[in-house]
Design an enzyme around this catalytic site. Structure first.
Site, PDB file in Angstrom:
ATOM      1  N   CYS A  40      38.295  35.765  45.000  1.00 15.99           N
ATOM      2  CA  CYS A  40      39.248  36.450  44.132  1.00 15.99           C
ATOM      3  C   CYS A  40      40.200  37.296  44.975  1.00 15.99           C
ATOM      4  O   CYS A  40      39.865  37.677  46.097  1.00 15.99           O
ATOM      5  CB  CYS A  40      38.467  37.355  43.176  1.00 15.99           C
ATOM      6  SG  CYS A  40      39.492  38.398  42.130  1.00 15.99           S
ATOM      7  N   THR A  42      40.620  40.297  44.438  1.00 13.95           N
ATOM      8  CA  THR A  42      39.842  41.522  44.653  1.00 13.95           C
ATOM      9  C   THR A  42      39.011  41.420  45.929  1.00 13.95           C
ATOM     10  O   THR A  42      38.900  42.383  46.691  1.00 13.95           O
ATOM     11  CB  THR A  42      38.912  41.781  43.443  1.00 13.95           C
ATOM     12  OG1 THR A  42      39.703  41.867  42.268  1.00 13.95           O
ATOM     13  CG2 THR A  42      38.119  43.062  43.616  1.00 13.95           C
ATOM     14  N   HIS A  45      41.173  42.134  48.789  1.00 13.74           N
ATOM     15  CA  HIS A  45      41.361  43.585  48.942  1.00 13.74           C
ATOM     16  C   HIS A  45      40.161  44.201  49.666  1.00 13.74           C
ATOM     17  O   HIS A  45      40.316  45.046  50.554  1.00 13.74           O
ATOM     18  CB  HIS A  45      41.514  44.260  47.573  1.00 13.74           C
ATOM     19  CG  HIS A  45      42.846  44.039  46.925  1.00 13.74           C
ATOM     20  ND1 HIS A  45      44.014  44.550  47.434  1.00 13.74           N
ATOM     21  CD2 HIS A  45      43.194  43.353  45.807  1.00 13.74           C
ATOM     22  CE1 HIS A  45      45.032  44.194  46.653  1.00 13.74           C
ATOM     23  NE2 HIS A  45      44.557  43.463  45.661  1.00 13.74           N
ATOM     24  N   GLU A  66      33.085  35.631  41.177  1.00 12.90           N
ATOM     25  CA  GLU A  66      33.507  34.380  40.522  1.00 12.90           C
ATOM     26  C   GLU A  66      32.523  33.291  40.931  1.00 12.90           C
ATOM     27  O   GLU A  66      32.417  32.975  42.115  1.00 12.90           O
ATOM     28  CB  GLU A  66      34.930  34.005  40.965  1.00 12.90           C
ATOM     29  CG  GLU A  66      35.959  35.074  40.636  1.00 12.90           C
ATOM     30  CD  GLU A  66      37.382  34.681  41.030  1.00 12.90           C
ATOM     31  OE1 GLU A  66      37.579  33.540  41.517  1.00 12.90           O
ATOM     32  OE2 GLU A  66      38.289  35.501  40.847  1.00 12.90           O
ATOM     33  N   CYS A  98      28.433  53.239  24.138  1.00 12.48           N
ATOM     34  CA  CYS A  98      29.647  54.024  23.888  1.00 12.48           C
ATOM     35  C   CYS A  98      30.315  53.540  22.593  1.00 12.48           C
ATOM     36  O   CYS A  98      29.932  52.519  22.020  1.00 12.48           O
ATOM     37  CB  CYS A  98      30.615  53.922  25.067  1.00 12.48           C
ATOM     38  SG  CYS A  98      31.367  52.277  25.251  1.00 12.48           S
ATOM     39  N   ILE A 177      46.292  33.551  38.947  1.00  7.46           N
ATOM     40  CA  ILE A 177      46.151  33.996  37.554  1.00  7.46           C
ATOM     41  C   ILE A 177      47.474  33.816  36.803  1.00  7.46           C
ATOM     42  O   ILE A 177      47.501  33.343  35.662  1.00  7.46           O
ATOM     43  CB  ILE A 177      45.643  35.453  37.482  1.00  7.46           C
ATOM     44  CG1 ILE A 177      44.227  35.543  38.072  1.00  7.46           C
ATOM     45  CG2 ILE A 177      45.642  35.963  36.038  1.00  7.46           C
ATOM     46  CD1 ILE A 177      43.687  36.963  38.199  1.00  7.46           C
ATOM     47  N   ASP A 197      58.540  34.370  41.530  1.00 15.12           N
ATOM     48  CA  ASP A 197      57.807  34.810  42.723  1.00 15.12           C
ATOM     49  C   ASP A 197      58.757  34.670  43.907  1.00 15.12           C
ATOM     50  O   ASP A 197      59.916  34.283  43.735  1.00 15.12           O
ATOM     51  CB  ASP A 197      56.536  33.960  42.926  1.00 15.12           C
ATOM     52  CG  ASP A 197      55.441  34.715  43.680  1.00 15.12           C
ATOM     53  OD1 ASP A 197      55.662  35.026  44.860  1.00 15.12           O
ATOM     54  OD2 ASP A 197      54.380  35.000  43.100  1.00 15.12           O
ATOM     55  N   ARG A 202      53.432  28.716  46.155  1.00 16.10           N
ATOM     56  CA  ARG A 202      52.824  28.977  44.850  1.00 16.10           C
ATOM     57  C   ARG A 202      53.760  28.592  43.704  1.00 16.10           C
ATOM     58  O   ARG A 202      53.292  28.174  42.637  1.00 16.10           O
ATOM     59  CB  ARG A 202      52.364  30.433  44.781  1.00 16.10           C
ATOM     60  CG  ARG A 202      51.112  30.616  45.645  1.00 16.10           C
ATOM     61  CD  ARG A 202      50.452  31.948  45.549  1.00 16.10           C
ATOM     62  NE  ARG A 202      49.075  31.874  46.042  1.00 16.10           N
ATOM     63  CZ  ARG A 202      48.328  32.937  46.301  1.00 16.10           C
ATOM     64  NH1 ARG A 202      48.819  34.152  46.121  1.00 16.10           N
ATOM     65  NH2 ARG A 202      47.087  32.795  46.727  1.00 16.10           N
ATOM     66  N   TYR A 289      42.715  44.485  30.987  1.00 13.58           N
ATOM     67  CA  TYR A 289      41.671  44.613  32.005  1.00 13.58           C
ATOM     68  C   TYR A 289      40.545  43.650  31.642  1.00 13.58           C
ATOM     69  O   TYR A 289      40.018  43.695  30.526  1.00 13.58           O
ATOM     70  CB  TYR A 289      41.158  46.055  32.045  1.00 13.58           C
ATOM     71  CG  TYR A 289      40.087  46.316  33.075  1.00 13.58           C
ATOM     72  CD1 TYR A 289      40.315  46.039  34.427  1.00 13.58           C
ATOM     73  CD2 TYR A 289      38.854  46.853  32.709  1.00 13.58           C
ATOM     74  CE1 TYR A 289      39.337  46.287  35.379  1.00 13.58           C
ATOM     75  CE2 TYR A 289      37.877  47.107  33.652  1.00 13.58           C
ATOM     76  CZ  TYR A 289      38.117  46.823  34.989  1.00 13.58           C
ATOM     77  OH  TYR A 289      37.150  47.065  35.928  1.00 13.58           O
TER      78      TYR A 289
END
Length: 343
Positions: A40, A42, A45, A66, A98, A177, A197, A202, A289
């Site tokens: 991913c 992420t 990162h 993933e 919650c 994505i 982009d 891509r 999110y």
């Protein structure tokens, strides 16, 4: 028992192959033998050890979220799963108590923890998650596609937040994505689907996935593309996938009055926004999110079963021992989804 896993071992650039203890299963958990994982943004990162990672990721920790795998252990309180079930899973582990969890809006749980972000991840031979988070993969969906259900879910959640039928849709950011969101928009009946982009590789992938126009904003003006398409009133729906301030402000400029924007890309916290565009055009902006649990997951499976073809987005496969090549490929920007094979 020791198992292989990819871990963030040190607070610096890199990810390392390690040996860790096999995870232990609780009464409400499933033990999953991992077949394939996908890398991913992420994870990149985390590899790069950027500011977000430094503030978020505990070290050492097994990363990755993933995946597709097979159920090999079932907690004693679990119902509805059998040994051998093929599953992927929702990476956001929620509290269950919650207001939002109890109201059925689980994806908005304020106490969410993330698989491979702040609890043990899926880049491992085995993963334990709550059975609540597992999703059975229909037989006709391949392991490759099942392993990217997490980011596909981001795309579906973002794209299907607003009615797209007959609408003109602008997508800023042609990462995996963004490209999948464009394919979803086309599949469900949007009229013009335009993606922007600066990465030509891509944008080519987006063309393969059937977008109306893939626009390199370094070479072409969005206004000219709209004119070519006979659009006189601006875009009805915007899907912001880049986190790039100039892309977002270009979107605001080119939205129709009353337009709706889903915001998935994470911009810098001090991004300047032309609020006049938002206010005087009456724009609606919705933050996205994760995935709706589990409405998004059912939609994902149904979209593929109804003929949505995501296979072009998967561009590279590596054995897990060659994970470094996979990360190098992802970091280069010259890939779609990169899959690591654990079998």
């Amino acid at each position: 028992m020791k198992i292989k896993a990819l871990s963030k071992l040190k607070p610096e650039e890199g990810i390392w192959m390690t040996e860790v203890e096999k995870p232990e299963m609780g009464h409400n958990d499933l033990l999953i033998r991992i077949k394939k994982t996908a890398i991913c943004g992420t994870d990149v990162h985390i590899y790069n050890w950027d500011e977000w990672s430094q503030n978020t990721i505990p070290v050492p920790m097994v990363v990755g979220h993933e995946y597709v795998g097979e159920v090999v252990g079932i907690g004693q309180e679990v119902r509805g799963f059998e040994i051998g079930d093929r599953v992927s899973g929702e990476g956001h582990i929620t509290c269950g108590h919650c207001r939002n969890c109890r109201g059925g809006r689980t994806h908005l749980c304020r106490n969410t923890t993330g698989v491979g972000v702040n609890r043990t991840g899926a880049f491992s031979e085995f993963l334990v998650i709550p059975a609540f988070n597992a999703f059975k993969i229909p037989a006709e969906i391949s392991d490759d596609l099942a392993s990217i259900f997490d980011p596909f879910g981001n795309a579906v959640h973002t794209a299907l937040s607003f009615d797209l039928v007959g609408e003109d849709v602008l997508i800023t950011g042609a990462g995996p994505i963004g490209i999948m969101a464009a394919a979803v928009a086309k599949h469900v009946g949007a009229r013009h689907v335009v993606i922007t982009d600066v990465n030509e590789y891509r944008l080519d992938l987006a063309r393969q996935m059937g977008v109306t126009r893939a626009v390199n904003v370094m070479e072409e003006k969005l206004e000219d593309v709209m004119s070519d398409l006979g659009m006189t009133e601006g875009f009805d729906v915007g899907l912001e996938m880049s986190g790039n301030p100039s892309a977002f402000n270009s979107m605001l400029t080119n939205m129709n009055h009353g337009g709706k924007i889903s915001l998935l890309g994470i911009p810098p916290s001090d991004m300047a926004v032309d609020w006049n565009q938002v206010i005087f055009k009456g724009l609606v902006i919705k933050g996205i999110y994760g995935r709706e649990m589990f409405e998004t997951w059912y939609k994902m499976a149904s979209l593929i079963q109804s003929g949505l073809d995501l296979t072009p987005i998967i561009t590279h496969h590596y054995k897990v021992d060659d994970f470094q090549k996979g990360f190098d490929m992802m970091r280069s920007g010259m890939s779609g989804k990169v899959i690591l094979d654990w079998e």
